[in-house]
Enzyme design. Structure first.
Site, PDB file in Angstrom:
ATOM      1  N   PRO A   1       0.852  -1.196   0.000  1.00  0.00           N
ATOM      2  CA  PRO A   1       0.000   0.000   0.000  1.00  0.00           C
ATOM      3  C   PRO A   1       0.883   1.240   0.000  1.00  0.00           C
ATOM      4  CG  PRO A   1       0.061  -0.998   2.190  1.00  0.00           C
ATOM      5  CD  PRO A   1       0.791  -1.929   1.273  1.00  0.00           C
TER       6      PRO A   1
ATOM      7  N   GLN B   1      -6.101  -1.414   3.446  1.00  0.00           N
ATOM      8  CA  GLN B   1      -5.267  -1.059   4.591  1.00  0.00           C
ATOM      9  C   GLN B   1      -5.894   0.107   5.350  1.00  0.00           C
ATOM     10  OE1 GLN B   1      -1.350   1.049   4.752  1.00  0.00           O
ATOM     11  NE2 GLN B   1      -0.594  -0.925   5.508  1.00  0.00           N
TER      12      GLN B   1
ATOM     13  N   CYS C   1       3.858   3.072   9.313  1.00  0.00           N
ATOM     14  CA  CYS C   1       4.111   4.413   8.785  1.00  0.00           C
ATOM     15  C   CYS C   1       4.643   5.324   9.887  1.00  0.00           C
ATOM     16  CB  CYS C   1       2.839   4.995   8.197  1.00  0.00           C
ATOM     17  SG  CYS C   1       3.077   6.642   7.485  1.00  0.00           S
TER      18      CYS C   1
ATOM     19  N   GLY D   1      10.501  -4.648   1.986  1.00  0.00           N
ATOM     20  CA  GLY D   1      11.653  -3.764   2.106  1.00  0.00           C
ATOM     21  C   GLY D   1      12.816  -4.170   1.227  1.00  0.00           C
TER      22      GLY D   1
END
Length: 342
Positions: free
Chosen positions: A16, A69, A99, A211
């Site tokens: 997302p 999300q 986040c 990542g």
């Protein structure tokens, strides 16, 4: 591997991303890969309570499998979000615990919730009670100085006890002060070993790694250690890397990867329909900028789109024009008149 956990297949997903993974981008990605799990941009639980729900949650039915999300920390609000997600037919609801932005922190959700595993557990419990959807969590490996493996395990244990069986682990810690969201995606070092260890120590849970993965080769390598891989901006800026995902990642050997020309023709038809309904063409063509990456005429393709969309009466035929600007590859391989009829 935790193959029995319910919900969509999470072997490969696209992260997302705010301002990126809107419904038009997801439609494009779905044209390229049938099975890759897609995620919406993050929506806050407060927005779902007080905003225009249909605008926030509507999507194209072709986007499935699709996860919503949500950002929030109030169990009652998150329960409402789960009910709405189920009513709109999403395949999964995911809680943002990763986040690090100041705005998100001010709302008391995102990465700062790694310090409050009991709050996340309460949200998971309330959401599972409210709707029959898989509730998953996307998190970091740590936050600020609260970044030991033991603290990560404590977080996972408390949240999984509430009924979350699938964790997407962004394999970097987050710094809540001193780094921008962009720097938080790049500066803290990647620690894949920690995500691998988490899978070994909790084999009953589904661990998805996020990542630094930028191609399918890297994804397949990581799938030797974890249950799934989530790719972020690499999939947005070079969406064609998903073209062989169905065959390579989802073990569909007979899956036929589309051609770029077929994808562009289908997307041009979609843009024409959406434009007829009032959607500005620029909102859709901006997602095409990376589709010619690696081709000799990629720069001409991008320039034709970016300049052409400013024309007052630009239509979806612009996509055909941009593809022809790639050169012989574009002009020869796009179905004749596919977008020109639009």
């Amino acid at each position: 591997m935790a193959e029995s956990i319910g919900g969509p297949n999470r072997r490969l997903s696209v992260a997302p991303m705010m301002d990126y993974t809107d419904r038009h981008a997801r439609y494009l990605l779905r044209l390229i890969s049938r099975h890759t799990l897609l995620y919406t941009e993050m929506v806050t639980s407060a927005a779902l309570l007080h905003g225009e729900v249909s605008r926030l949650l509507e999507y194209n039915r072709e986007e499935h499998p699709l996860a919503l999300q949500v950002g929030g920390s109030d169990p009652a609000e998150m329960a409402v979000a789960a009910r709405l997600a189920a009513a709109y037919g999403y395949d999964e609801i995911n809680i943002n615990v990763g986040c690090p932005s100041d705005r998100v922190q001010a709302g008391r959700f995102g990465a700062c919730l790694m310090r409050e595993p009991e709050t996340v557990a309460e949200c998971v419990d309330a959401m599972r009670a409210a709707a029959p959807l898989p509730v998953t969590v996307k998190t970091r490996i740590g936050v600020d100085e609260h970044d030991s493996y033991e603290s990560l395990c404590d977080f996972v244990e408390q949240v999984s006890a509430a009924g979350c069986n699938s964790f997407t682990i962004h394999a970097r810690k987050a710094w809540l002060k001193g780094l921008s969201p962009r720097e938080n995606r790049e500066v803290p070092p990647l620690d894949y070993a920690r995500a691998h260890r988490l899978k070994r120590d909790y084999p009953q849970l589904q661990i998805v790694l996020n990542g630094g993965v930028t191609d399918l080769g890297q994804a397949c390598e990581q799938l030797r250690h974890v249950d799934g891989v989530m790719i972020g901006r690499a999939a947005y800026h070079n969406p064609w890397l998903l073209a062989e995902a169905d065959a390579r990642v989802f073990a569909r050997p007979h899956a036929v990867a589309p051609t770029r020309s077929e994808t562009l023709a289908a997307y041009a038809e979609y843009c024409a329909r959406q434009q007829a309904g009032g959607v500005p063409l620029a909102h859709m063509t901006r997602h095409l900028m990376g589709l010619a990456q690696g081709l000799p005429g990629a720069r001409r393709f991008r320039r034709t789109l970016s300049e052409g969309v400013r024309r007052p009466r630009a239509t979806a035929a612009l996509i055909d024009e941009a593809w022809a600007a790639v050169g012989p590859l574009g002009s020869q391989s796009m179905p004749a008149g596919a977008a020109g009829k639009l």
